[in-house]
Design a protein around this motif. Structure first.
Motif, mmCIF file in Angstrom:
data_model
loop_
_atom_site.group_PDB
_atom_site.id
_atom_site.type_symbol
_atom_site.label_atom_id
_atom_site.label_comp_id
_atom_site.label_asym_id
_atom_site.label_seq_id
_atom_site.Cartn_x
_atom_site.Cartn_y
_atom_site.Cartn_z
ATOM 1 N N PRO A 178 0.810 -1.223 0.000
ATOM 2 C CA PRO A 178 0.000 0.000 0.000
ATOM 3 C C PRO A 178 0.838 1.265 0.000
ATOM 4 O O PRO A 178 2.018 1.252 0.367
ATOM 5 C CB PRO A 178 -0.804 -0.115 1.299
ATOM 6 N N ASN A 179 0.214 2.333 -0.444
ATOM 7 C CA ASN A 179 0.842 3.649 -0.326
ATOM 8 C C ASN A 179 1.100 3.970 1.141
ATOM 9 O O ASN A 179 0.492 3.378 2.044
ATOM 10 C CB ASN A 179 -0.071 4.722 -0.923
ATOM 11 N N ALA A 180 1.966 4.933 1.364
ATOM 12 C CA ALA A 180 2.311 5.326 2.724
ATOM 13 C C ALA A 180 2.047 6.816 2.924
ATOM 14 O O ALA A 180 1.944 7.582 1.960
ATOM 15 C CB ALA A 180 3.784 5.017 3.009
ATOM 16 N N ILE A 181 1.937 7.216 4.177
ATOM 17 C CA ILE A 181 1.713 8.622 4.512
ATOM 18 C C ILE A 181 2.979 9.423 4.238
ATOM 19 O O ILE A 181 4.068 9.088 4.713
ATOM 20 C CB ILE A 181 1.303 8.774 5.982
ATOM 21 N N LEU B 40 -5.270 4.922 14.902
ATOM 22 C CA LEU B 40 -4.789 3.539 14.855
ATOM 23 C C LEU B 40 -4.564 3.091 13.415
ATOM 24 O O LEU B 40 -3.556 2.437 13.106
ATOM 25 C CB LEU B 40 -5.795 2.611 15.537
ATOM 26 N N ARG B 41 -5.499 3.444 12.545
ATOM 27 C CA ARG B 41 -5.433 2.990 11.154
ATOM 28 C C ARG B 41 -4.214 3.549 10.425
ATOM 29 O O ARG B 41 -3.607 2.861 9.596
ATOM 30 C CB ARG B 41 -6.712 3.409 10.415
ATOM 31 N N ARG B 42 -3.834 4.770 10.728
ATOM 32 C CA ARG B 42 -2.728 5.362 9.985
ATOM 33 C C ARG B 42 -1.393 4.690 10.284
ATOM 34 O O ARG B 42 -0.429 4.849 9.526
ATOM 35 C CB ARG B 42 -2.647 6.860 10.247
ATOM 36 N N GLU B 43 -1.317 3.911 11.368
ATOM 37 C CA GLU B 43 -0.094 3.159 11.652
ATOM 38 C C GLU B 43 0.159 2.102 10.582
ATOM 39 O O GLU B 43 1.297 1.691 10.353
ATOM 40 C CB GLU B 43 -0.192 2.496 13.029
ATOM 41 N N VAL B 44 -0.918 1.644 9.917
ATOM 42 C CA VAL B 44 -0.775 0.662 8.839
ATOM 43 C C VAL B 44 -0.014 1.259 7.662
ATOM 44 O O VAL B 44 0.644 0.536 6.911
ATOM 45 C CB VAL B 44 -2.173 0.190 8.382
ATOM 46 N N TYR B 45 -0.090 2.584 7.533
ATOM 47 C CA TYR B 45 0.454 3.252 6.348
ATOM 48 C C TYR B 45 1.715 4.046 6.648
ATOM 49 O O TYR B 45 2.017 5.021 5.962
ATOM 50 C CB TYR B 45 -0.627 4.150 5.737
ATOM 51 N N ARG B 46 2.485 3.602 7.635
ATOM 52 C CA ARG B 46 3.784 4.227 7.879
ATOM 53 C C ARG B 46 4.722 3.909 6.725
ATOM 54 O O ARG B 46 4.705 2.809 6.177
ATOM 55 C CB ARG B 46 4.389 3.731 9.193
ATOM 56 N N ALA B 47 5.564 4.876 6.389
ATOM 57 C CA ALA B 47 6.483 4.689 5.260
ATOM 58 C C ALA B 47 7.443 3.534 5.500
ATOM 59 O O ALA B 47 7.780 2.797 4.562
ATOM 60 C CB ALA B 47 7.261 5.981 5.018
ATOM 61 N N ASP B 48 7.878 3.334 6.743
ATOM 62 C CA ASP B 48 8.829 2.252 7.007
ATOM 63 C C ASP B 48 8.175 0.886 6.819
ATOM 64 O O ASP B 48 8.833 -0.073 6.406
ATOM 65 C CB ASP B 48 9.427 2.385 8.411
ATOM 66 N N VAL B 49 6.860 0.793 7.074
ATOM 67 C CA VAL B 49 6.164 -0.484 6.890
ATOM 68 C C VAL B 49 6.068 -0.823 5.403
ATOM 69 O O VAL B 49 6.404 -1.938 4.981
ATOM 70 C CB VAL B 49 4.762 -0.422 7.521
ATOM 71 N N SER B 50 5.618 0.135 4.592
ATOM 72 C CA SER B 50 5.490 -0.124 3.158
ATOM 73 C C SER B 50 6.843 -0.359 2.497
ATOM 74 O O SER B 50 6.986 -1.238 1.636
ATOM 75 C CB SER B 50 4.774 1.050 2.475
ATOM 76 N N SER B 51 7.856 0.414 2.895
ATOM 77 C CA SER B 51 9.179 0.239 2.279
ATOM 78 C C SER B 51 9.785 -1.112 2.658
ATOM 79 O O SER B 51 10.454 -1.749 1.832
ATOM 80 C CB SER B 51 10.116 1.377 2.691
ATOM 81 N N ALA B 52 9.530 -1.579 3.888
ATOM 82 C CA ALA B 52 10.038 -2.899 4.294
ATOM 83 C C ALA B 52 9.376 -4.004 3.474
ATOM 84 O O ALA B 52 10.030 -4.980 3.075
ATOM 85 C CB ALA B 52 9.785 -3.124 5.782
ATOM 86 N N ARG B 53 8.074 -3.858 3.216
ATOM 87 C CA ARG B 53 7.383 -4.853 2.385
ATOM 88 C C ARG B 53 7.968 -4.884 0.974
ATOM 89 O O ARG B 53 8.190 -5.959 0.398
ATOM 90 C CB ARG B 53 5.895 -4.520 2.306
ATOM 91 N N LEU B 54 8.208 -3.714 0.416
ATOM 92 C CA LEU B 54 8.735 -3.640 -0.944
ATOM 93 C C LEU B 54 10.145 -4.209 -1.014
ATOM 94 O O LEU B 54 10.480 -4.963 -1.936
ATOM 95 C CB LEU B 54 8.709 -2.194 -1.435
ATOM 96 N N TRP B 55 10.989 -3.878 -0.035
ATOM 97 C CA TRP B 55 12.358 -4.382 -0.038
ATOM 98 C C TRP B 55 12.388 -5.892 0.144
ATOM 99 O O TRP B 55 13.177 -6.599 -0.506
ATOM 100 C CB TRP B 55 13.174 -3.705 1.050
ATOM 101 N N SER B 56 11.503 -6.418 0.981
ATOM 102 C CA SER B 56 11.417 -7.862 1.170
ATOM 103 C C SER B 56 11.025 -8.548 -0.137
ATOM 104 O O SER B 56 11.572 -9.610 -0.483
ATOM 105 C CB SER B 56 10.387 -8.185 2.259
ATOM 106 N N LEU B 57 10.113 -7.932 -0.878
ATOM 107 C CA LEU B 57 9.697 -8.494 -2.164
ATOM 108 C C LEU B 57 10.857 -8.498 -3.152
ATOM 109 O O LEU B 57 11.074 -9.473 -3.872
ATOM 110 C CB LEU B 57 8.519 -7.688 -2.712
ATOM 111 N N ILE B 58 11.609 -7.402 -3.190
ATOM 112 C CA ILE B 58 12.763 -7.316 -4.089
ATOM 113 C C ILE B 58 13.785 -8.414 -3.768
ATOM 114 O O ILE B 58 14.315 -9.079 -4.665
ATOM 115 C CB ILE B 58 13.418 -5.923 -3.994
ATOM 116 N N GLN B 59 14.045 -8.620 -2.473
ATOM 117 C CA GLN B 59 14.993 -9.659 -2.071
ATOM 118 C C GLN B 59 14.479 -11.054 -2.448
ATOM 119 O O GLN B 59 15.241 -11.903 -2.918
ATOM 120 C CB GLN B 59 15.237 -9.577 -0.575
ATOM 121 N N GLN B 60 13.190 -11.255 -2.259
ATOM 122 C CA GLN B 60 12.598 -12.556 -2.588
ATOM 123 C C GLN B 60 12.748 -12.863 -4.062
ATOM 124 O O GLN B 60 13.143 -13.965 -4.451
ATOM 125 C CB GLN B 60 11.122 -12.545 -2.182
ATOM 126 N N VAL B 61 12.431 -11.882 -4.916
ATOM 127 C CA VAL B 61 12.506 -12.093 -6.361
ATOM 128 C C VAL B 61 13.961 -12.292 -6.802
ATOM 129 O O VAL B 61 14.256 -13.124 -7.667
ATOM 130 C CB VAL B 61 11.859 -10.915 -7.112
#
Length: 236
Positions: free
Chosen positions: A43-46, A212-233
């Motif tokens: 997801p997008n991040a704040i 509470l909901r905006r914690e889901v959209y922290r930039a560090d959370v989204s960037s960690a997901r993206l970096w994990s995906l890059i490493q996986q691929v």
């Protein structure tokens, strides 16, 4: 025709496709025919610019706020009619839109009896936009189609209660952190506007859930997901 001829074959050569919401992912898979395991959501991040500690805009009159373009699917004319039906203008509230004045919208406001209450901000940079968000009684976003809806995150970051369309990706993004209305129902939207502008208990509840909901959209959370995906691929 261009997307079908050029992009669909290109997408099918990709190891992964990143979508910004489940709504977008589902539409993309239906169109592209790609396997589910190759299409993921990050997801997008704040934007930190919307989470600063600056002061709200000093205003004499409370207002309902809309920020964004005015393409047809954004549903701004219905917002105009709903604001008129809400009776909020008679109680001293304005409806504030970003961008320059629009004669057609002004005519709609005049027809709804709220012409003097319609205000246009002109162009706003991020700092001024934040000030408007923070000062608003609520942010109304009645768009009928969004792949995500970045203004939702902007309003959340600025602690502004949300009235959203019950449509496309918006309920997925905000979950319980918003009040919802049918984007084709003037009276339901008008009721939602009145509630968020006048009912302090509902406002407190929405804002509590929003924080509470905006914690889901922290930039560090989204960037960690993206970096994990890059490493996986890269390891495949």
């Amino acid at each position: 025709m261009y997307y079908n001829a050029v992009f669909r074959p290109l997408y099918r050569r990709c190891d992964r496709i990143v979508c910004i919401s489940e709504h977008t992912r589902n539409e993309f898979m239906e169109w592209s025919g790609m396997r589910e395991d190759r299409v993921v959501v990050v997801p997008n991040a704040i934007d930190p610019a919307f989470a600063d500690a600056s002061d709200p805009l000093p205003t004499e009159r409370p207002f309902v706020f809309y920020a964004g373009n005015r393409r047809g699917y954004k549903n701004v004319p219905l917002l105009m009619r709903a604001f008129g039906a809400s009776g909020l203008a008679r109680e001293g509230l304005d409806l504030v839109l970003t961008g320059n004045s629009d004669p057609s919208l002004q005519a709609l406001a005049d027809e709804a009896g709220v012409g003097p209450a319609l205000k246009f901000t002109g162009f706003l940079d991020d700092r001024d936009l934040v000030a408007y968000y923070k000062a608003a009684r609520c942010f109304a976003f009645l768009s009928k189609y969004e792949g995500f809806g970045l203004p939702i995150l902007e309003a959340m970051a600025c602690d502004t209660p949300l009235l959203l369309a019950r449509a496309s990706s918006l309920p997925e993004v905000a979950a319980e952190a918003a009040l919802y209305a049918d984007p084709d129902d003037v009276e339901e939207v008008a009721a939602g506007l009145r509630t968020l502008c006048t009912d302090d208990a509902v406002r407190r509840d929405i804002l509590s859930k929003s924080r509470l909901r905006r914690e889901v959209y922290r930039a560090d959370v989204s960037s960690a997901r993206l970096w994990s995906l890059i490493q996986q691929v890269s390891d495949e």
